[in-house]
Enzyme design. Structure first.
Site, mmCIF file in Angstrom:
data_model
loop_
_atom_site.group_PDB
_atom_site.id
_atom_site.type_symbol
_atom_site.label_atom_id
_atom_site.label_comp_id
_atom_site.label_asym_id
_atom_site.label_seq_id
_atom_site.Cartn_x
_atom_site.Cartn_y
_atom_site.Cartn_z
ATOM 1 N N TYR A 180 -28.881 47.586 -91.658
ATOM 2 C CA TYR A 180 -29.635 47.401 -92.898
ATOM 3 C C TYR A 180 -29.044 48.287 -93.975
ATOM 4 O O TYR A 180 -28.789 49.470 -93.734
ATOM 5 C CB TYR A 180 -31.120 47.757 -92.698
ATOM 6 C CG TYR A 180 -31.994 46.549 -92.936
ATOM 7 C CD1 TYR A 180 -32.038 45.958 -94.202
ATOM 8 C CD2 TYR A 180 -32.732 45.974 -91.919
ATOM 9 C CE1 TYR A 180 -32.793 44.825 -94.429
ATOM 10 C CE2 TYR A 180 -33.495 44.837 -92.139
ATOM 11 C CZ TYR A 180 -33.519 44.261 -93.393
ATOM 12 O OH TYR A 180 -34.256 43.135 -93.620
ATOM 13 N N GLU A 211 -30.002 47.929 -97.711
ATOM 14 C CA GLU A 211 -30.553 47.582 -99.026
ATOM 15 C C GLU A 211 -30.100 48.594 -100.053
ATOM 16 O O GLU A 211 -30.101 49.799 -99.809
ATOM 17 C CB GLU A 211 -32.090 47.547 -98.956
ATOM 18 C CG GLU A 211 -32.605 46.274 -98.320
ATOM 19 C CD GLU A 211 -34.118 46.229 -98.208
ATOM 20 O OE1 GLU A 211 -34.784 47.222 -98.551
ATOM 21 O OE2 GLU A 211 -34.630 45.184 -97.768
ATOM 22 N N ASP A 233 -18.816 29.273 -113.504
ATOM 23 C CA ASP A 233 -19.003 29.198 -112.055
ATOM 24 C C ASP A 233 -17.723 28.576 -111.492
ATOM 25 O O ASP A 233 -17.510 27.377 -111.583
ATOM 26 C CB ASP A 233 -20.226 28.329 -111.747
ATOM 27 C CG ASP A 233 -20.437 28.132 -110.245
ATOM 28 O OD1 ASP A 233 -19.550 28.503 -109.447
ATOM 29 O OD2 ASP A 233 -21.495 27.579 -109.874
ATOM 30 N N THR A 255 -18.169 31.188 -105.178
ATOM 31 C CA THR A 255 -18.366 31.286 -103.740
ATOM 32 C C THR A 255 -17.113 31.946 -103.180
ATOM 33 O O THR A 255 -16.095 32.061 -103.865
ATOM 34 C CB THR A 255 -18.503 29.896 -103.076
ATOM 35 O OG1 THR A 255 -17.344 29.132 -103.407
ATOM 36 C CG2 THR A 255 -19.741 29.162 -103.540
ATOM 37 N N LYS A 276 -14.636 28.581 -100.363
ATOM 38 C CA LYS A 276 -13.986 27.308 -100.695
ATOM 39 C C LYS A 276 -12.474 27.544 -100.776
ATOM 40 O O LYS A 276 -11.884 27.944 -99.775
ATOM 41 C CB LYS A 276 -14.629 26.726 -101.948
ATOM 42 C CG LYS A 276 -16.104 26.387 -101.673
ATOM 43 C CD LYS A 276 -16.856 25.835 -102.852
ATOM 44 C CE LYS A 276 -18.320 25.610 -102.479
ATOM 45 N NZ LYS A 276 -19.133 25.175 -103.619
ATOM 46 N N ARG A 336 -18.554 32.375 -95.700
ATOM 47 C CA ARG A 336 -19.560 31.753 -96.548
ATOM 48 C C ARG A 336 -20.303 32.830 -97.344
ATOM 49 O O ARG A 336 -20.892 33.738 -96.766
ATOM 50 C CB ARG A 336 -20.528 31.036 -95.603
ATOM 51 C CG ARG A 336 -21.260 29.855 -96.107
ATOM 52 C CD ARG A 336 -21.623 28.962 -94.938
ATOM 53 N NE ARG A 336 -20.495 28.090 -94.708
ATOM 54 C CZ ARG A 336 -20.189 27.061 -95.485
ATOM 55 N NH1 ARG A 336 -20.945 26.735 -96.512
ATOM 56 N NH2 ARG A 336 -19.125 26.331 -95.253
HETATM 57 C C1 LIG Z 1 -20.392 25.170 -103.850
HETATM 58 C C2 LIG Z 1 -20.903 25.519 -105.197
HETATM 59 C C3 LIG Z 1 -21.981 26.394 -105.374
HETATM 60 C C4 LIG Z 1 -22.907 26.852 -104.266
HETATM 61 O O1 LIG Z 1 -22.450 27.408 -103.208
HETATM 62 P P1 LIG Z 1 -23.367 27.676 -101.906
HETATM 63 O O2 LIG Z 1 -22.661 28.805 -101.279
HETATM 64 O O3 LIG Z 1 -23.369 26.414 -101.154
HETATM 65 O O4 LIG Z 1 -24.723 28.048 -102.380
HETATM 66 C C5 LIG Z 1 -22.320 26.773 -106.658
HETATM 67 N N1 LIG Z 1 -21.661 26.292 -107.712
HETATM 68 C C6 LIG Z 1 -20.655 25.415 -107.587
HETATM 69 C C7 LIG Z 1 -19.969 24.922 -108.812
HETATM 70 C C8 LIG Z 1 -20.242 24.992 -106.326
HETATM 71 O O5 LIG Z 1 -19.268 24.092 -106.219
#
Ligand SMILES: *Cc1c(COP(=O)(O)O)cnc(C)c1O
Length: 434
Positions: A47, A49, A193, A219, A222, A228
């Site tokens: 933990y 936090e 994003d 993220t 990807k 993840r």
């Molecule tokens: C994949 C994605 C997310 C979210 O990712 P998670 O880890 O699945 O919550 C947010 N914004 C965009 C543009 C994405 O392609």
């Protein structure tokens, strides 16, 4: 204790599925053994936090070190001034930014969902659409690319407090500079994003949002090819449109708002095992091998996209600048839906996902499009010469689908033949070939 065969048998099956198939889901990838090792480590027991050096629990001396390594590597990789490495996912990183920057009911802008945007950019079923007032900008119907003039007009009319650029199903680069000019006209915060093209941006293969966007989220699983998770970044060039505060001052203020929004705003204890794995993945992403990898991802996507076009397929925007493409089935297969193709291909061990195309007349459950990406197959070691082979297999399956309303049938031999070829191509290859 007895080994839990019930669960581990399924995990073994999943490993075989991943090994034997062609993975074309644009948001997926295969992590290295050392990323897996860090993720499956004793760091999960702790933990922690709070943030390094300021935790609510004792015994954090080791997780402080790995969390700081992850932060320092992320700063180096993206050229960031400040990083929060704790978001459990991309959606939670975005949720934290909205919590830090908006009041409930405030207006913000994002790319329309059916035009490539993400659920967390204002979907009515996501907290972003439930708590705030989203306005969606769109792509131009003819070009399939973001209509920046219409975007500007809509922004000046609706005066959002925050604007999001970035998408989940958009194959072209972004004009961050132009979007910042619009944001400045109305005093809006500009957030990028970059979840999808994150790794390509980090290694200089696409426009860099850091000089123009006040906040960047991504993220880590990807194109970046880590565990993840998510993160939030602020660039060195963050400059303040809101008054007489120094650049350092506004970064300090903004970052402390964002830190509080992540914890305790939307999360409790950080996933220190995932953060250790993020540190490992970020270290990999700084390597020469990774640069070669993302270059290959981009080359593979271009060759694959050109091959679909050569075969007469409709491609939204007519091409790709990044790691993915959006196939518009309406051009040469008007009766075939994205759902039919997704379901049929998966039986031949090829995974893609159905996707809305801009101005789609079908529902999100059927769709007229397919999203196809090259990050995962490139990690498996596939090169340009393999792309036409894959397109041939996909084209052969699609051409043999016999649609009947929302249902379809296909000659079983086509599936069996294709699956054989797919398995022969992939099963000798390790999941992580770099
Ligand atoms: C994949 C994605 C997310 C979210 O990712 P998670 O880890 O699945 O919550 C947010 N914004 C965009 C543009 C994405 O392609």
């Amino acid at each position: 204790m007895k080994r839990d065969e019930k669960v581990f048998e399924v995990i073994q099956k999943e490993r075989e599925r991943q090994t034997n198939g062609i993975e074309l889901i644009a948001s997926e990838n295969f992590v290295s053994d050392q990323v897996l090792e860090a993720m499956g480590s004793v760091m999960t027991n702790k933990y922690a936090e709070g943030y390094p050096g300021a935790r609510y629990y004792g015994g954090c001396q080791n997780v402080d070190i790995t969390e700081n390594i992850a932060i320092d590597r992320a700063k180096e990789l993206y050229g960031a001034e400040w990083v929060n490495i704790q978001p459990h996912s991309g959606a939670q990183a975005n949720m934290a930014v909205l919590l830090a920057c908006l009041q409930p009911g405030d207006t913000f802008m994002g790319l329309d969902l059916s035009h490539g945007g993400h659920l967390s950019h204002g979907s009515p079923v996501n907290s972003s659409g439930i708590l705030y007032k989203p306005v969606g900008y769109m792509v131009d119907e003819k070009t399939g690319t973001v209509d920046y003039d219409a975007f500007e007009k809509l922004a000046l009319e609706t005066k959002p407090k925050l604007i999001i650029c970035g998408a989940s199903a958009y194959s072209r680069d972004w004009d961050y500079k132009r979007m910042r000019e619009v944001a400045d006209k109305i005093g809006a915060i500009l957030m990028a994003d970059i979840s999808h093209p994150s790794g390509l941006i980090a290694r200089g293969l696409l426009n860099d949002p850091m000089p123009y966007c006040h906040i960047v989220t991504t993220t880590t699983h990807k194109t970046l090819r880590g565990p993840r998770g998510g993160m939030i970044l602020i660039g060195h060039d963050f400059d303040n449109p809101y008054g007489k505060v120094t650049k350092k001052g506004i970064i300090r203020k903004m970052s402390s708002l964002l830190d509080s929004a992540v914890f305790p705003g939307v999360q409790g204890g950080p996933l220190e095992h995932v953060i250790a794995a993020k540190a490992v993945a970020l270290g990999e992403a700084l390597s020469d091998d990774y640069k070669t990898y993302v270059e290959q991802v981009k080359k593979n996507a271009k060759v694959m996209c050109d091959e679909f076009i050569r075969k007469g397929y409709g491609v939204v925007s007519g091409g790709t600048d990044n790691h993915l493409m959006l196939i518009d089935l309406r051009k040469n297969f008007p009766l075939v839906t994205g759902k039919m193709v997704e379901n049929t291909l998966v039986r031949a061990d090829i995974t893609v996902n159905k996707n809305m195309v801009p101005f789609d007349s079908r529902t999100p459950f059927q769709t007229s499009g397919l999203r196809i990406g090259t990050p995962a197959i490139t990690t498996r070691g596939l090169k340009e010469a393999d792309m036409p082979v894959i397109v041939d297999m996909i084209d052969n399956v699609i051409s043999n689908i016999k649609p009947d309303g929302n249902q379809c049938t296909i000659d079983e031999d086509v599936i069996i033949e294709t699956r054989k070829k797919v398995n022969a191509m992939m099963s000798p290859r390790p999941l992580f070939a770099w």
